[in-house]
Design an enzyme around this catalytic site. Structure first.
Site, PDB file in Angstrom:
ATOM      1  N   SER A  48       0.866  -1.267   0.191  1.00 34.36           N
ATOM      2  CA  SER A  48      -0.100   0.063  -0.005  1.00 34.36           C
ATOM      3  C   SER A  48       0.879   1.416  -0.020  1.00 34.36           C
ATOM      4  O   SER A  48       1.993   1.308   0.595  1.00 34.36           O
ATOM      5  CB  SER A  48      -0.807   0.017   1.206  1.00 34.36           C
ATOM      6  OG  SER A  48      -1.406   1.451   1.491  1.00 34.36           O
ATOM      7  N   TYR A  76      -2.159  -1.355  10.899  1.00 35.30           N
ATOM      8  CA  TYR A  76      -2.422  -1.727   9.594  1.00 35.30           C
ATOM      9  C   TYR A  76      -0.978  -1.264   8.787  1.00 35.30           C
ATOM     10  O   TYR A  76      -0.373  -2.248   7.879  1.00 35.30           O
ATOM     11  CB  TYR A  76      -3.658  -1.131   8.840  1.00 35.30           C
ATOM     12  CG  TYR A  76      -3.767  -1.357   7.350  1.00 35.30           C
ATOM     13  CD1 TYR A  76      -4.143  -2.590   6.963  1.00 35.30           C
ATOM     14  CD2 TYR A  76      -3.510  -0.265   6.608  1.00 35.30           C
ATOM     15  CE1 TYR A  76      -4.136  -2.821   5.620  1.00 35.30           C
ATOM     16  CE2 TYR A  76      -3.559  -0.407   5.272  1.00 35.30           C
ATOM     17  CZ  TYR A  76      -3.849  -1.708   4.726  1.00 35.30           C
ATOM     18  OH  TYR A  76      -4.010  -1.761   3.365  1.00 35.30           O
ATOM     19  N   LYS A 133       1.826  -3.897   6.530  1.00 35.21           N
ATOM     20  CA  LYS A 133       2.557  -3.908   5.057  1.00 35.21           C
ATOM     21  C   LYS A 133       4.002  -3.654   5.231  1.00 35.21           C
ATOM     22  O   LYS A 133       4.880  -4.301   4.593  1.00 35.21           O
ATOM     23  CB  LYS A 133       1.898  -2.615   4.480  1.00 35.21           C
ATOM     24  CG  LYS A 133       0.396  -2.646   4.246  1.00 35.21           C
ATOM     25  CD  LYS A 133       0.016  -3.927   3.397  1.00 35.21           C
ATOM     26  CE  LYS A 133      -1.361  -4.210   3.102  1.00 35.21           C
ATOM     27  NZ  LYS A 133      -1.942  -5.557   2.975  1.00 35.21           N
TER      28      LYS A 133
HETATM   29  P1  NAD Z   1     -11.019  -6.798   1.035  1.00 35.20           P
HETATM   30  O1  NAD Z   1     -11.388  -6.893   2.490  1.00 35.20           O
HETATM   31  O2  NAD Z   1     -12.228  -6.506   0.167  1.00 35.20           O
HETATM   32  O3  NAD Z   1     -10.320  -8.167   0.610  1.00 35.20           O
HETATM   33  C1  NAD Z   1      -9.459  -8.736   1.510  1.00 35.20           C
HETATM   34  C2  NAD Z   1     -10.010 -10.395   1.579  1.00 35.20           C
HETATM   35  O4  NAD Z   1      -9.069 -11.088   2.432  1.00 35.20           O
HETATM   36  C3  NAD Z   1     -11.540 -10.406   1.990  1.00 35.20           C
HETATM   37  O5  NAD Z   1     -12.139 -11.246   1.034  1.00 35.20           O
HETATM   38  C4  NAD Z   1     -11.177 -11.344   3.403  1.00 35.20           C
HETATM   39  O6  NAD Z   1     -12.569 -12.033   3.804  1.00 35.20           O
HETATM   40  C5  NAD Z   1     -10.080 -11.980   3.591  1.00 35.20           C
HETATM   41  N1  NAD Z   1      -9.327 -12.440   4.680  1.00 35.20           N
HETATM   42  C6  NAD Z   1      -8.955 -11.606   5.673  1.00 35.20           C
HETATM   43  N2  NAD Z   1      -8.286 -12.199   6.460  1.00 35.20           N
HETATM   44  C7  NAD Z   1      -8.339 -13.416   5.907  1.00 35.20           C
HETATM   45  C8  NAD Z   1      -7.848 -14.743   6.501  1.00 35.20           C
HETATM   46  N3  NAD Z   1      -7.182 -14.702   7.774  1.00 35.20           N
HETATM   47  N4  NAD Z   1      -7.813 -15.915   5.827  1.00 35.20           N
HETATM   48  C9  NAD Z   1      -8.444 -15.948   4.675  1.00 35.20           C
HETATM   49  N5  NAD Z   1      -9.032 -14.764   4.190  1.00 35.20           N
HETATM   50  C10 NAD Z   1      -9.029 -13.552   4.841  1.00 35.20           C
HETATM   51  O7  NAD Z   1      -9.917  -5.753   0.777  1.00 35.20           O
HETATM   52  P2  NAD Z   1      -9.283  -5.364  -0.722  1.00 35.20           P
HETATM   53  O8  NAD Z   1      -9.806  -3.730  -0.689  1.00 35.20           O
HETATM   54  O9  NAD Z   1      -9.727  -5.954  -1.936  1.00 35.20           O
HETATM   55  O10 NAD Z   1      -7.678  -5.400  -0.283  1.00 35.20           O
HETATM   56  C11 NAD Z   1      -7.085  -6.506  -0.656  1.00 35.20           C
HETATM   57  C12 NAD Z   1      -5.385  -6.303  -0.226  1.00 35.20           C
HETATM   58  O11 NAD Z   1      -4.975  -5.017  -0.662  1.00 35.20           O
HETATM   59  C13 NAD Z   1      -5.557  -6.306   1.297  1.00 35.20           C
HETATM   60  O12 NAD Z   1      -4.309  -6.816   1.587  1.00 35.20           O
HETATM   61  C14 NAD Z   1      -5.464  -4.669   1.519  1.00 35.20           C
HETATM   62  O13 NAD Z   1      -4.576  -4.438   2.771  1.00 35.20           O
HETATM   63  C15 NAD Z   1      -4.565  -4.197   0.191  1.00 35.20           C
HETATM   64  N6  NAD Z   1      -4.679  -2.742  -0.063  1.00 35.20           N
HETATM   65  C16 NAD Z   1      -6.043  -2.367  -0.099  1.00 35.20           C
HETATM   66  C17 NAD Z   1      -6.336  -0.956  -0.344  1.00 35.20           C
HETATM   67  C18 NAD Z   1      -7.813  -0.345  -0.576  1.00 35.20           C
HETATM   68  O14 NAD Z   1      -7.809   0.802  -0.470  1.00 35.20           O
HETATM   69  N7  NAD Z   1      -8.661  -1.239  -0.938  1.00 35.20           N
HETATM   70  C19 NAD Z   1      -5.235  -0.018  -0.692  1.00 35.20           C
HETATM   71  C20 NAD Z   1      -3.998  -0.492  -0.513  1.00 35.20           C
HETATM   72  C21 NAD Z   1      -3.845  -1.899  -0.238  1.00 35.20           C
HETATM   73  N1  UFG Z   2     -12.436  11.374   3.121  1.00 39.57           N
HETATM   74  C1  UFG Z   2     -13.401  12.239   3.254  1.00 39.57           C
HETATM   75  N2  UFG Z   2     -14.608  11.639   3.977  1.00 39.57           N
HETATM   76  C2  UFG Z   2     -14.941  10.373   3.979  1.00 39.57           C
HETATM   77  C3  UFG Z   2     -13.794   9.589   3.564  1.00 39.57           C
HETATM   78  C4  UFG Z   2     -12.720  10.012   3.143  1.00 39.57           C
HETATM   79  O1  UFG Z   2     -13.330  13.380   3.297  1.00 39.57           O
HETATM   80  O2  UFG Z   2     -16.173   9.894   4.606  1.00 39.57           O
HETATM   81  C5  UFG Z   2     -11.272  11.873   2.717  1.00 39.57           C
HETATM   82  C6  UFG Z   2     -10.092  11.668   3.380  1.00 39.57           C
HETATM   83  O3  UFG Z   2      -9.997  12.451   4.326  1.00 39.57           O
HETATM   84  C7  UFG Z   2      -8.877  11.513   2.165  1.00 39.57           C
HETATM   85  C8  UFG Z   2      -9.661  11.026   1.140  1.00 39.57           C
HETATM   86  O4  UFG Z   2     -11.080  11.098   1.392  1.00 39.57           O
HETATM   87  O5  UFG Z   2      -8.474  12.936   1.999  1.00 39.57           O
HETATM   88  C9  UFG Z   2      -9.349   9.570   0.952  1.00 39.57           C
HETATM   89  O6  UFG Z   2      -9.747   8.817   1.900  1.00 39.57           O
HETATM   90  P1  UFG Z   2     -10.019   7.203   2.092  1.00 39.57           P
HETATM   91  O7  UFG Z   2     -10.209   6.969   3.362  1.00 39.57           O
HETATM   92  O8  UFG Z   2     -10.907   6.616   0.633  1.00 39.57           O
HETATM   93  O9  UFG Z   2      -8.366   6.804   1.555  1.00 39.57           O
HETATM   94  P2  UFG Z   2      -6.967   6.976   2.552  1.00 39.57           P
HETATM   95  O10 UFG Z   2      -6.135   7.691   1.238  1.00 39.57           O
HETATM   96  O11 UFG Z   2      -7.101   7.673   3.521  1.00 39.57           O
HETATM   97  O12 UFG Z   2      -6.530   5.571   2.672  1.00 39.57           O
HETATM   98  C10 UFG Z   2      -6.406   4.495   1.568  1.00 39.57           C
HETATM   99  C11 UFG Z   2      -6.635   3.159   2.127  1.00 39.57           C
HETATM  100  C12 UFG Z   2      -5.853   2.791   3.256  1.00 39.57           C
HETATM  101  C13 UFG Z   2      -4.271   3.014   3.009  1.00 39.57           C
HETATM  102  C14 UFG Z   2      -4.170   4.287   2.374  1.00 39.57           C
HETATM  103  C15 UFG Z   2      -2.792   4.559   1.763  1.00 39.57           C
HETATM  104  O13 UFG Z   2      -7.945   3.058   2.844  1.00 39.57           O
HETATM  105  O14 UFG Z   2      -5.783   1.466   3.672  1.00 39.57           O
HETATM  106  O15 UFG Z   2      -5.090   4.588   1.209  1.00 39.57           O
HETATM  107  O16 UFG Z   2      -2.778   3.773   0.727  1.00 39.57           O
HETATM  108  F1  UFG Z   2      -3.289   2.784   3.606  1.00 39.57           F
END
Ligand code: NAD
Ligand code: UFG
Length: 336
Positions: free
Chosen positions: A125, A149, A153
């Site tokens: 991330s 969290y 990572k």
């Molecule tokens: P998500 O929660 O939709 O997907 C994660 C999946 O992992 C889920 O289906 C959950 O059921 C499964 N899971 C969690 N713990 C588990 C376990 N112990 N055993 C088996 N399955 C398990 O999230 P996502 O948004 O698809 O994110 C996927 C990956 O990308 C995550 O590692 C997340 O940290 C990373 N990531 C996401 C974002 C974002 O903004 N969505 C940003 C940066 C990184």
């Molecule tokens: N925001 C609002 N209102 C909301 C939600 C978000 O104003 O209800 C704003 C936040 O302050 C930020 C922007 O929208 O300025 C984006 O916020 P997100 O929560 O959508 O995303 P972040 O960048 O804060 O976080 C995301 C992932 C994290 C990851 C991070 C860096 O959720 O898991 O990007 O990769 F760690």
């Protein structure tokens, strides 16, 4: 082409990535405990692609289940999405986050070693750039974190780096995602969070379908053009395609390689509200609220390494990200 184990494959990014692997000719085996997703997403992946997904409903920390998956399938490579991902919750429940994300990765890596599987793509991330690096973020910058969290990572990247040093045959790509949004063009799969959404796009989507009253914009006094937070939003289908490129890159390159997946463009919260309002055809209601603890003003990628090494770049626009998200919300107002 090969068989890919996708941990967390029923989730938001995982399900879109399964589609791209299947459409590129790979076979897909999914392990997911469904703690933050539904099996329905995999049925829809099959509907979109016309191909089968082998699904194991299991926890990645369950060593016996993991061993069974590798025994029953000849896995060529692993894409590791499974993990807990809510920043705020990780501050409340640090042990659960470290335990799930770190132990799960250990069990997976041990099973891979036993099976002789040496190709790995990890969901990292942009959070690993911490609070103090200047934008745009470049992969060689020092990593750090501000919450449990984020530390999972940073730590997993370090562990993978060490594994590559110990085994010259091991190949790892750590993909550092910026802000994935949008949904598959079919409207069949998308982001379906449990409870009140933490992230901007699912929140806006729920306001648009009438499930939430209005968006709270967390701060309008940041040092950004309009005072609201700036992020690098990337279409989840573009992001998913980056995983196919990364698996192919890892086939020919050993060692540890972190790669940003972003567009390189920063969009503010208010710009996003406007773009989404255009996509749905009516204004998204919002109010200005206090800043959210731990947020930074601006985050966006230097996306050049992905282009250079993977031959990958994002193609979707802010407009299509909002349109695709809105299509999914309209078709699935109550989730999957
Ligand atoms: P998500 O929660 O939709 O997907 C994660 C999946 O992992 C889920 O289906 C959950 O059921 C499964 N899971 C969690 N713990 C588990 C376990 N112990 N055993 C088996 N399955 C398990 O999230 P996502 O948004 O698809 O994110 C996927 C990956 O990308 C995550 O590692 C997340 O940290 C990373 N990531 C996401 C974002 C974002 O903004 N969505 C940003 C940066 C990184
Ligand atoms: N925001 C609002 N209102 C909301 C939600 C978000 O104003 O209800 C704003 C936040 O302050 C930020 C922007 O929208 O300025 C984006 O916020 P997100 O929560 O959508 O995303 P972040 O960048 O804060 O976080 C995301 C992932 C994290 C990851 C991070 C860096 O959720 O898991 O990007 O990769 F760690």
């Amino acid at each position: 082409m090969g068989k890919i184990l996708v941990t967390g494959g029923a989730g938001f990014i995982g399900s879109h990535t399964c589609v791209e692997f299947l459409e590129s000719g790979y076979e897909v085996v999914v392990l997911d405990n469904l703690s933050n997703s539904k099996e329905e997403s995999l049925r829809r992946v099959e509907q979109i692609t016309g191909k089968k997904v082998t699904f194991y409903k299991a926890d990645m920390r369950d060593a016996a289940a993991m061993k069974q998956i590798f025994a029953e399938n000849e896995i060529d490579a692993v894409v590791h999405f499974a993990g807990l991902k809510a920043v705020g919750e990780s501050v409340e429940k640090p042990l659960e986050y470290y335990e799930n994300n770190l132990n799960g990765t250990f069990v997976l890596l041990a099973a891979m070693r036993e099976a002789g599987c040496k190709r790995f793509v990890f969901s990292s991330s942009a959070t690993v750039y911490g609070m103090h690096n200047p934008v745009p973020y470049v992969e060689d910058m020092p990593t750090s974190a501000t919450n449990p969290y984020g530390y999972t990572k940073v730590m997993i990247e370090q562990i993978l780096h060490d594994c590559c040093n110990a085994d010259p045959e091991f190949s790892v790509v750590a993909l550092r995602y910026f802000n994935p949004i949008g949904a598959h063009k079919s409207g069949l799969i998308g982001e379906d969070p449990n409870g009140i959404p933490n992230n901007l796009l699912p929140y806006i989507g729920q306001v648009a379908v009438g499930k939430r009253e209005q968006l709270s914009v967390f701060g309008n006094d940041y040092d950004t053009p309009d005072g609201t937070g700036v992020r690098d939003y990337i279409h989840v289908v573009d992001l998913a395609k980056g995983h196919v490129c990364a698996i192919e890159y890892a086939a020919g390159h050993k060692g540890f390689m972190p790669i940003n997946l972003g567009t390189g463009n920063g969009i503010s919260v208010l710009e996003m509200v406007e773009a989404y309002s255009k996509a749905c055809g009516f204004p998204i209601k919002y109010r200005i609220a206090p800043r959210r603890a731990g947020d930074i003003a601006t985050s966006y990628a230097d996306a050049s390494r992905a282009k250079e090494l993977l031959g990958w770049e994002a193609h979707e626009t802010l407009e299509t990200m909002c349109e695709d998200s809105w299509r999914f919300m309209q078709r699935n107002p109550n989730g999957l």
